[in-house]
Design a protein around this motif. Structure first.
Motif, PDB file in Angstrom:
ATOM      1  N   GLY A  84      -4.111  -3.424 127.875  1.00 25.41           N
ATOM      2  CA  GLY A  84      -4.038  -3.459 126.425  1.00 25.41           C
ATOM      3  C   GLY A  84      -5.433  -3.251 125.868  1.00 25.41           C
ATOM      4  O   GLY A  84      -6.422  -3.277 126.598  1.00 25.41           O
ATOM      5  N   SER A  85      -5.522  -3.032 124.563  1.00 27.40           N
ATOM      6  CA  SER A  85      -6.837  -2.857 123.951  1.00 27.40           C
ATOM      7  C   SER A  85      -6.819  -3.359 122.513  1.00 27.40           C
ATOM      8  O   SER A  85      -5.769  -3.406 121.866  1.00 27.40           O
ATOM      9  N   VAL A  86      -7.987  -3.738 122.042  1.00 28.01           N
ATOM     10  CA  VAL A  86      -8.179  -4.156 120.662  1.00 28.01           C
ATOM     11  C   VAL A  86      -9.448  -3.468 120.161  1.00 28.01           C
ATOM     12  O   VAL A  86     -10.456  -3.418 120.861  1.00 28.01           O
ATOM     13  N   THR A  87      -9.366  -2.886 118.952  1.00 30.35           N
ATOM     14  CA  THR A  87     -10.497  -2.178 118.363  1.00 30.35           C
ATOM     15  C   THR A  87     -10.914  -2.875 117.081  1.00 30.35           C
ATOM     16  O   THR A  87     -10.068  -3.196 116.244  1.00 30.35           O
ATOM     17  N   LEU A  88     -12.207  -3.086 116.946  1.00 32.13           N
ATOM     18  CA  LEU A  88     -12.775  -3.714 115.762  1.00 32.13           C
ATOM     19  C   LEU A  88     -13.788  -2.774 115.124  1.00 32.13           C
ATOM     20  O   LEU A  88     -14.512  -2.075 115.836  1.00 32.13           O
ATOM     21  N   ILE A  89     -13.813  -2.763 113.813  1.00 33.56           N
ATOM     22  CA  ILE A  89     -14.905  -2.135 113.082  1.00 33.56           C
ATOM     23  C   ILE A  89     -15.617  -3.271 112.374  1.00 33.56           C
ATOM     24  O   ILE A  89     -15.047  -3.932 111.518  1.00 33.56           O
ATOM     25  N   GLY A  90     -16.843  -3.508 112.775  1.00 30.65           N
ATOM     26  CA  GLY A  90     -17.547  -4.695 112.302  1.00 30.65           C
ATOM     27  C   GLY A  90     -16.870  -5.915 112.890  1.00 30.65           C
ATOM     28  O   GLY A  90     -16.744  -6.057 114.100  1.00 30.65           O
ATOM     29  N   LYS A  91     -16.382  -6.790 112.024  1.00 27.54           N
ATOM     30  CA  LYS A  91     -15.686  -8.005 112.478  1.00 27.54           C
ATOM     31  C   LYS A  91     -14.194  -7.955 112.153  1.00 27.54           C
ATOM     32  O   LYS A  91     -13.512  -8.951 112.236  1.00 27.54           O
ATOM     33  N   ARG A  92     -13.689  -6.770 111.789  1.00 29.85           N
ATOM     34  CA  ARG A  92     -12.285  -6.643 111.390  1.00 29.85           C
ATOM     35  C   ARG A  92     -11.506  -5.880 112.452  1.00 29.85           C
ATOM     36  O   ARG A  92     -11.915  -4.806 112.888  1.00 29.85           O
ATOM     37  N   VAL A  93     -10.369  -6.448 112.859  1.00 29.56           N
ATOM     38  CA  VAL A  93      -9.493  -5.787 113.831  1.00 29.56           C
ATOM     39  C   VAL A  93      -8.780  -4.640 113.120  1.00 29.56           C
ATOM     40  O   VAL A  93      -8.132  -4.839 112.090  1.00 29.56           O
ATOM     41  N   VAL A  94      -8.923  -3.421 113.660  1.00 31.69           N
ATOM     42  CA  VAL A  94      -8.279  -2.259 113.053  1.00 31.69           C
ATOM     43  C   VAL A  94      -7.153  -1.706 113.916  1.00 31.69           C
ATOM     44  O   VAL A  94      -6.306  -0.963 113.408  1.00 31.69           O
ATOM     45  N   ALA A  95      -7.126  -2.039 115.203  1.00 29.35           N
ATOM     46  CA  ALA A  95      -6.049  -1.564 116.080  1.00 29.35           C
ATOM     47  C   ALA A  95      -5.902  -2.514 117.251  1.00 29.35           C
ATOM     48  O   ALA A  95      -6.886  -3.046 117.765  1.00 29.35           O
ATOM     49  N   LEU A  96      -4.655  -2.720 117.647  1.00 27.92           N
ATOM     50  CA  LEU A  96      -4.358  -3.532 118.820  1.00 27.92           C
ATOM     51  C   LEU A  96      -3.190  -2.872 119.536  1.00 27.92           C
ATOM     52  O   LEU A  96      -2.193  -2.540 118.902  1.00 27.92           O
ATOM     53  N   TYR A  97      -3.341  -2.651 120.833  1.00 28.83           N
ATOM     54  CA  TYR A  97      -2.312  -1.956 121.594  1.00 28.83           C
ATOM     55  C   TYR A  97      -1.832  -2.797 122.767  1.00 28.83           C
ATOM     56  O   TYR A  97      -2.626  -3.233 123.593  1.00 28.83           O
ATOM     57  N   ILE A  98      -0.544  -3.017 122.805  1.00 25.99           N
ATOM     58  CA  ILE A  98       0.148  -3.587 123.960  1.00 25.99           C
ATOM     59  C   ILE A  98       1.331  -2.669 124.215  1.00 25.99           C
ATOM     60  O   ILE A  98       2.121  -2.410 123.311  1.00 25.99           O
ATOM     61  N   ALA A  99       1.428  -2.149 125.440  1.00 26.41           N
ATOM     62  CA  ALA A  99       2.510  -1.220 125.760  1.00 26.41           C
ATOM     63  C   ALA A  99       3.875  -1.883 125.614  1.00 26.41           C
ATOM     64  O   ALA A  99       4.026  -3.072 125.917  1.00 26.41           O
ATOM     65  N   PRO A 100       4.843  -1.134 125.130  1.00 27.63           N
ATOM     66  CA  PRO A 100       6.215  -1.697 125.056  1.00 27.63           C
ATOM     67  C   PRO A 100       6.701  -2.076 126.458  1.00 27.63           C
ATOM     68  O   PRO A 100       6.368  -1.426 127.438  1.00 27.63           O
ATOM     69  N   HIS A 101       7.462  -3.129 126.532  1.00 25.62           N
ATOM     70  CA  HIS A 101       7.985  -3.566 127.822  1.00 25.62           C
ATOM     71  C   HIS A 101       9.456  -3.925 127.690  1.00 25.62           C
ATOM     72  O   HIS A 101       9.946  -4.204 126.620  1.00 25.62           O
TER      73      HIS A 101
END
Length: 103
Positions: A84-101
């Motif tokens: 999985g992954s989480v992307t932040l710009i500065g201190k704000r979460v802009v994307a979070l990925y968890i594959a469907p299961h």
């Protein structure tokens, strides 16, 4: 104070700021991934995130910020490790990925 010493102090101060800012962003990424795993009913493995990449990006207001992508592993069935992954710009979460299961 000589110019060299002043530049060295500014460089050291900037590196310390970057290190502290990165620790803070990592904590935010860990909390976001932990909450997403809990909401999705999967287990966050190793209880940590690891930096995958960092670069400059503009936020919604047009300001230059550091964009960081952290990776983490989770398990949906207790035996498989999934990414999985989480992307932040500065201190704000802009994307979070968890594959469907499939349950």
């Amino acid at each position: 104070m000589p110019l060299f010493e002043l530049c060295a102090l500014l460089l050291i101060g900037g590196l310390i700021w970057l290190w502290l800012d990165s620790l803070s962003a990592r904590e935010i990424g860990m909390e976001a991934s932990r909450a997403a795993c809990q909401a999705d009913g999967v287990q966050l493995l190793d209880d940590t995130v690891a930096i995958r990449k960092a670069w400059l990006a503009r936020d919604d207001g047009g300001q230059m910020r550091i964009q960081r992508t952290y990776g983490f592993e989770y398990s949906d069935d207790g035996t498989r490790r999934r990414q999985g992954s989480v992307t932040l710009i500065g201190k704000r979460v802009v994307a979070l990925y968890i594959a469907p299961h499939i349950i």
